[in-house]
Scaffold this motif. Structure first.
Motif, PDB file in Angstrom:
ATOM      1  N   GLY A 490       0.777  -1.236   0.000  1.00  0.00           N
ATOM      2  CA  GLY A 490       0.000   0.000   0.000  1.00  0.00           C
ATOM      3  C   GLY A 490       0.804   1.279   0.000  1.00  0.00           C
ATOM      4  O   GLY A 490       0.361   2.289   0.564  1.00  0.00           O
ATOM      5  N   LEU A 491       1.949   1.297  -0.636  1.00  0.00           N
ATOM      6  CA  LEU A 491       2.749   2.521  -0.708  1.00  0.00           C
ATOM      7  C   LEU A 491       2.172   3.478  -1.752  1.00  0.00           C
ATOM      8  O   LEU A 491       1.527   3.060  -2.712  1.00  0.00           O
ATOM      9  CB  LEU A 491       4.197   2.183  -1.066  1.00  0.00           C
ATOM     10  CG  LEU A 491       4.972   1.319  -0.067  1.00  0.00           C
ATOM     11  CD1 LEU A 491       6.349   0.988  -0.628  1.00  0.00           C
ATOM     12  CD2 LEU A 491       5.093   2.029   1.274  1.00  0.00           C
ATOM     13  N   ARG A 492       2.424   4.761  -1.568  1.00  0.00           N
ATOM     14  CA  ARG A 492       2.033   5.778  -2.543  1.00  0.00           C
ATOM     15  C   ARG A 492       3.178   6.766  -2.726  1.00  0.00           C
ATOM     16  O   ARG A 492       3.901   7.065  -1.773  1.00  0.00           O
ATOM     17  CB  ARG A 492       0.772   6.532  -2.093  1.00  0.00           C
ATOM     18  CG  ARG A 492      -0.517   5.725  -2.203  1.00  0.00           C
ATOM     19  CD  ARG A 492      -1.707   6.563  -1.803  1.00  0.00           C
ATOM     20  NE  ARG A 492      -2.969   5.851  -1.940  1.00  0.00           N
ATOM     21  CZ  ARG A 492      -3.691   5.807  -3.054  1.00  0.00           C
ATOM     22  NH1 ARG A 492      -3.260   6.478  -4.130  1.00  0.00           N
ATOM     23  NH2 ARG A 492      -4.817   5.142  -3.099  1.00  0.00           N
ATOM     24  N   ILE A 493       3.323   7.262  -3.947  1.00  0.00           N
ATOM     25  CA  ILE A 493       4.373   8.235  -4.241  1.00  0.00           C
ATOM     26  C   ILE A 493       3.817   9.637  -4.017  1.00  0.00           C
ATOM     27  O   ILE A 493       2.869  10.065  -4.699  1.00  0.00           O
ATOM     28  CB  ILE A 493       4.873   8.080  -5.690  1.00  0.00           C
ATOM     29  CG1 ILE A 493       5.474   6.684  -5.896  1.00  0.00           C
ATOM     30  CG2 ILE A 493       5.891   9.160  -6.029  1.00  0.00           C
ATOM     31  CD1 ILE A 493       5.879   6.403  -7.328  1.00  0.00           C
ATOM     32  N   ALA A 494       4.412  10.341  -3.055  1.00  0.00           N
ATOM     33  CA  ALA A 494       3.984  11.712  -2.776  1.00  0.00           C
ATOM     34  C   ALA A 494       4.683  12.710  -3.689  1.00  0.00           C
ATOM     35  O   ALA A 494       4.205  13.831  -3.892  1.00  0.00           O
ATOM     36  CB  ALA A 494       4.262  12.060  -1.313  1.00  0.00           C
ATOM     37  N   GLY A 495       5.815  12.305  -4.233  1.00  0.00           N
ATOM     38  CA  GLY A 495       6.577  13.162  -5.138  1.00  0.00           C
ATOM     39  C   GLY A 495       7.781  12.400  -5.663  1.00  0.00           C
ATOM     40  O   GLY A 495       8.181  11.388  -5.083  1.00  0.00           O
ATOM     41  N   SER A 496       8.339  12.861  -6.763  1.00  0.00           N
ATOM     42  CA  SER A 496       9.515  12.182  -7.319  1.00  0.00           C
ATOM     43  C   SER A 496      10.318  13.137  -8.174  1.00  0.00           C
ATOM     44  O   SER A 496       9.794  14.150  -8.667  1.00  0.00           O
ATOM     45  CB  SER A 496       9.087  10.969  -8.158  1.00  0.00           C
ATOM     46  OG  SER A 496       8.430  11.378  -9.335  1.00  0.00           O
ATOM     47  N   ARG A 497      11.608  12.794  -8.328  1.00  0.00           N
ATOM     48  CA  ARG A 497      12.457  13.532  -9.264  1.00  0.00           C
ATOM     49  C   ARG A 497      13.504  12.582  -9.831  1.00  0.00           C
ATOM     50  O   ARG A 497      13.908  11.625  -9.170  1.00  0.00           O
ATOM     51  CB  ARG A 497      13.130  14.734  -8.592  1.00  0.00           C
ATOM     52  CG  ARG A 497      14.072  14.393  -7.459  1.00  0.00           C
ATOM     53  CD  ARG A 497      14.604  15.657  -6.801  1.00  0.00           C
ATOM     54  NE  ARG A 497      15.448  15.366  -5.648  1.00  0.00           N
ATOM     55  CZ  ARG A 497      16.770  15.154  -5.724  1.00  0.00           C
ATOM     56  NH1 ARG A 497      17.386  15.223  -6.893  1.00  0.00           N
ATOM     57  NH2 ARG A 497      17.469  14.904  -4.628  1.00  0.00           N
ATOM     58  N   LYS A 498      13.894  12.853 -11.042  1.00  0.00           N
ATOM     59  CA  LYS A 498      14.911  12.038 -11.717  1.00  0.00           C
ATOM     60  C   LYS A 498      16.285  12.464 -11.216  1.00  0.00           C
ATOM     61  O   LYS A 498      16.628  13.650 -11.270  1.00  0.00           O
ATOM     62  CB  LYS A 498      14.799  12.238 -13.229  1.00  0.00           C
ATOM     63  CG  LYS A 498      15.683  11.333 -14.058  1.00  0.00           C
ATOM     64  CD  LYS A 498      15.367  11.550 -15.545  1.00  0.00           C
ATOM     65  CE  LYS A 498      16.193  10.654 -16.430  1.00  0.00           C
ATOM     66  NZ  LYS A 498      15.834  10.834 -17.861  1.00  0.00           N
ATOM     67  N   ILE A 499      17.070  11.501 -10.692  1.00  0.00           N
ATOM     68  CA  ILE A 499      18.383  11.880 -10.143  1.00  0.00           C
ATOM     69  C   ILE A 499      19.527  11.528 -11.094  1.00  0.00           C
ATOM     70  O   ILE A 499      20.597  12.115 -11.011  1.00  0.00           O
ATOM     71  CB  ILE A 499      18.619  11.246  -8.752  1.00  0.00           C
ATOM     72  CG1 ILE A 499      18.358   9.735  -8.774  1.00  0.00           C
ATOM     73  CG2 ILE A 499      17.752  11.929  -7.715  1.00  0.00           C
ATOM     74  CD1 ILE A 499      18.660   9.060  -7.431  1.00  0.00           C
ATOM     75  N   TRP A 500      19.321  10.554 -11.973  1.00  0.00           N
ATOM     76  CA  TRP A 500      20.216  10.317 -13.095  1.00  0.00           C
ATOM     77  C   TRP A 500      19.465   9.456 -14.098  1.00  0.00           C
ATOM     78  O   TRP A 500      18.326   9.048 -13.847  1.00  0.00           O
ATOM     79  CB  TRP A 500      21.543   9.690 -12.656  1.00  0.00           C
ATOM     80  CG  TRP A 500      21.483   8.307 -12.036  1.00  0.00           C
ATOM     81  CD1 TRP A 500      21.257   7.121 -12.667  1.00  0.00           C
ATOM     82  CD2 TRP A 500      21.689   7.991 -10.659  1.00  0.00           C
ATOM     83  NE1 TRP A 500      21.297   6.094 -11.774  1.00  0.00           N
ATOM     84  CE2 TRP A 500      21.582   6.582 -10.528  1.00  0.00           C
ATOM     85  CE3 TRP A 500      21.976   8.743  -9.515  1.00  0.00           C
ATOM     86  CZ2 TRP A 500      21.717   5.929  -9.320  1.00  0.00           C
ATOM     87  CZ3 TRP A 500      22.120   8.082  -8.309  1.00  0.00           C
ATOM     88  CH2 TRP A 500      21.996   6.703  -8.213  1.00  0.00           C
ATOM     89  N   GLU A 501      20.058   9.218 -15.229  1.00  0.00           N
ATOM     90  CA  GLU A 501      19.371   8.499 -16.288  1.00  0.00           C
ATOM     91  C   GLU A 501      18.910   7.134 -15.799  1.00  0.00           C
ATOM     92  O   GLU A 501      19.709   6.301 -15.369  1.00  0.00           O
ATOM     93  CB  GLU A 501      20.299   8.327 -17.503  1.00  0.00           C
ATOM     94  CG  GLU A 501      19.597   7.804 -18.740  1.00  0.00           C
ATOM     95  CD  GLU A 501      18.530   8.759 -19.236  1.00  0.00           C
ATOM     96  OE1 GLU A 501      17.472   8.270 -19.679  1.00  0.00           O
ATOM     97  OE2 GLU A 501      18.743   9.991 -19.170  1.00  0.00           O
ATOM     98  N   GLY A 502      17.583   6.912 -15.852  1.00  0.00           N
ATOM     99  CA  GLY A 502      17.040   5.620 -15.460  1.00  0.00           C
ATOM    100  C   GLY A 502      16.847   5.427 -13.976  1.00  0.00           C
ATOM    101  O   GLY A 502      16.502   4.329 -13.538  1.00  0.00           O
ATOM    102  N   MET A 503      17.033   6.472 -13.153  1.00  0.00           N
ATOM    103  CA  MET A 503      16.875   6.337 -11.703  1.00  0.00           C
ATOM    104  C   MET A 503      16.123   7.540 -11.143  1.00  0.00           C
ATOM    105  O   MET A 503      16.405   8.686 -11.493  1.00  0.00           O
ATOM    106  CB  MET A 503      18.233   6.207 -11.015  1.00  0.00           C
ATOM    107  CG  MET A 503      18.137   5.974  -9.508  1.00  0.00           C
ATOM    108  SD  MET A 503      17.261   4.437  -9.075  1.00  0.00           S
ATOM    109  CE  MET A 503      18.454   3.201  -9.607  1.00  0.00           C
ATOM    110  N   ASN A 504      15.150   7.236 -10.256  1.00  0.00           N
ATOM    111  CA  ASN A 504      14.314   8.271  -9.649  1.00  0.00           C
ATOM    112  C   ASN A 504      14.418   8.216  -8.140  1.00  0.00           C
ATOM    113  O   ASN A 504      14.636   7.144  -7.553  1.00  0.00           O
ATOM    114  CB  ASN A 504      12.849   8.040 -10.047  1.00  0.00           C
ATOM    115  CG  ASN A 504      12.670   7.919 -11.545  1.00  0.00           C
ATOM    116  OD1 ASN A 504      12.604   8.919 -12.254  1.00  0.00           O
ATOM    117  ND2 ASN A 504      12.596   6.686 -12.037  1.00  0.00           N
ATOM    118  N   LEU A 505      14.255   9.371  -7.508  1.00  0.00           N
ATOM    119  CA  LEU A 505      14.180   9.450  -6.055  1.00  0.00           C
ATOM    120  C   LEU A 505      12.745   9.773  -5.682  1.00  0.00           C
ATOM    121  O   LEU A 505      12.208  10.825  -6.049  1.00  0.00           O
ATOM    122  CB  LEU A 505      15.132  10.507  -5.505  1.00  0.00           C
ATOM    123  CG  LEU A 505      15.217  10.567  -3.978  1.00  0.00           C
ATOM    124  CD1 LEU A 505      15.821   9.275  -3.420  1.00  0.00           C
ATOM    125  CD2 LEU A 505      16.049  11.772  -3.519  1.00  0.00           C
TER     126      LEU A 505
END
Length: 553
Positions: A490-505
């Protein structure tokens, strides 16, 4: 999408572990999942050199006595290693340990152009250098005829190795120190065998201060052990853990080995080193030169006391590593275009790839979910190269053993191997290894896609710095001691950003961050379940997840 399998340890054992080791139930569960018995928990969480098994078998004593005789008689000792990180650190450990007692010693390495192991040209070179006693490091167990040749030339030989012994190991050596001869499950890397042999020599010579000097070689032992992907259990765990501590203490005080300090600088590592830094940053740079040219500078880097010289060599290795990465990318693209989709053991014949065959085989195996061999055709119509099991559970050594009659020189272990196919046997080899792998898959249907083994299902609130306090005591992580995997629903993403090609935080709320591979548009838009590992962020110092798999919740 991989299958998840929740590990279910015995509840009574978990309770006993929690009580005896004074840890919480989650930590105890993870220990139980790793087969740690209640009486062994303290040693596992706080490994020390005192727990390392003493080299007591007769072979160690015979070999140590012969080295002592050589030192006392001023005989010339020759140490001969391998061109990979384990072989280079093994040779460095033996050379540095024995150099304290004699200056009549030389050290050499093979080149990929001539070939791996104690081959005839190397034996003759060592003879020409006046060597009386030859000691191999991380090689020799498969060189029966070459050991016999050395004897004919007047040299005596001590073999130190860790690879799986063939049916006919050397029988004319003074001693063959391969722990797998007396315990097939022994996890020691070549550098661990070398260090234990140095310990046996120190005991034989009655040197009260020798053990302290051996402790200063643990930086090399940890590098070789981790980079060779040796199982981080038993003695290996203690050696790697203590070696990492030694490195980090030296770096903090400005007294680290010049070669290690220079590698850290050119690799751009900041803060304390961990096993990932050894495996993914330092190791590839040590390996890089041996893949392309003569590996001797990498050995010189580990032996020198001159910090300027160390930085010069480390900079060279850094450049060669960048070249190796570029060449590997192009070679992998070419190899992938040649893969046969019908094979369960991917055998690809490529143009000359130098020392990159193992790297390419690993990439192909990872991409295809099948073991792979990358071979080049030689002038005499034989084929040579490397094989890797990738992420599968295929017993690579077992598959190759089934076609050993079709090969010339070969050796390795369950995950990796080097091999040559005799002229005229290529088609039979391809058919034979594929048949062997299919037989393994019939016996174990999930061999190609092993399930993700989840240590525990936990709420996100359990991921805290408190969890990290005991989690970090389980390190170093690697083969045989994988980083714990947890799952949360039951996780939800509250926000995200791309930190390098092919990887998100990702921001999962509650201050919890998580890394997730993929393109931004591929991230889950609604609730999802995740399997993940946990580590301390080098930037924030807080617990951070790395999601290894997810599914819609």
């Amino acid at each position: 999408m991989a299958r998840w399998r929740l590990l279910e340890p015995d509840a009574d054992m978990v309770s006993e572990l929690a009580r005896e080791a004074d840890v919480d139930l989650l930590c105890a569960r993870v220990l139980a999942n790793r087969g740690v018995a209640p009486g062994a928990a303290s040693d596992f969480l706080c490994p020390s050199l005192a727990a390392i098994g003493m080299p007591d078998e007769d072979e160690w004593n015979v070999a140590a006595a012969r080295v002592a005789k050589a030192i006392e008689g001023r005989e010339r000792i020759g140490v001969f290693g391998d061109y990979d990180t384990d072989g280079i650190t093994s040779a460095a450990v033996l050379f540095l340990a024995l150099s304290h007692y004699t200056d009549n010693i030389t050290v050499g390495l093979p080149t990929r152009q001539t070939g791996y192991g104690l081959l005839e040209p190397y034996v003759r070179d060592l003879f020409a250098e006046g060597v009386d006693l030859l000691i191999t490091a991380d090689c020799g167990i498969s060189n029966r005829s070459e050991v016999a040749l050395a004897n004919e030339l007047g040299m005596e030989v001590i073999v130190t190795d860790h690879h799986i012994p063939p049916e006919d190991p050397p029988d004319t050596a003074v001693a063959v120190l391969d722990p797998k001869l007396w315990d097939p499950e022994d996890p020691l890397a070549g550098v661990g065998v070398a260090w234990k042999f140095a310990w046996a020599v120190v005991r034989r010579l009655g040197d009260a201060e020798g053990r302290k000097r051996l402790g200063r070689l643990l930086d090399l032992v940890s590098v070789g052990t981790v980079v060779d992907i040796a199982p981080l259990v038993g003695d290996n765990r203690a050696l790697a853990r203590m070696g990492l501590k030694h490195i980090n203490r030296g770096l903090a005080a400005g007294g680290a080995r010049p070669g290690i300090q220079a590698l850290v600088k050119v690799a751009g590592v900041r803060g304390d080193l961990d096993e990932d830094d050894l495996g993914w940053r330092l190791g590839p740079r040590i390996n890089s030169i041996g893949r392309i040219k003569n590996p001797r500078p990498a050995l010189d880097l580990l032996l020198t006391d001159d910090r300027r010289e160390a930085f010069r060599i480390a900079s060279l290795l850094n450049q060669l590593n960048a070249e190796r990465q570029r060449r590997t990318r192009f070679a992998v693209e070419r190899a992938m275009a040649e893969v046969d989709p019908e094979q369960d053991f991917k055998v690809v014949v490529t143009e000359e790839t130098g020392g990159l065959a193992g790297l390419i085989a690993g990439r192909v195996a990872g991409a295809m979910g099948r073991p792979a061999a990358i071979l080049t055709r030689r002038a005499d119509d034989s084929y040579g190269g490397s094989a890797r099991a990738g992420d599968t559970d295929v017993d690579l050594y077992g598959a190759l053993y089934a076609v050993r009659h079709l090969m010339g020189e070969w050796g390795g272990h369950r995950r990796a191997a080097g091999l040559s196919v005799n002229p005229g046997n290529f088609d039979a080899f391809v058919a034979g290894v594929n048949e062997a792998v299919r037989a393994q898959s019939i016996e174990k249907p999930e061999i190609f896609v092993p399930a993700i083994e989840v240590d525990a299902e936990i709420p996100l609130a359990s991921v805290s710095n408190g969890l990290l306090d005991w989690h970090e005591k389980l390190a170093p992580f690697g083969s045989g001691n994988y980083r714990p995997i947890f799952s949360t629903e039951g996780l939800r993403i509250a926000g995200s950003r791309k930190i390098w090609e092919g990887m998100n935080l990702l921001d999962l709320g509650g201050g919890i961050k998580a890394k997730m591979a993929g393109e931004p548009e591929e991230l889950p838009s609604g609730p999802f379940d995740a399997a993940y590992t946990v580590a301390r962020s080098r930037y924030s110092g807080q617990a951070e997840l790395e999601i290894v798999d997810w599914k819609v919740g």
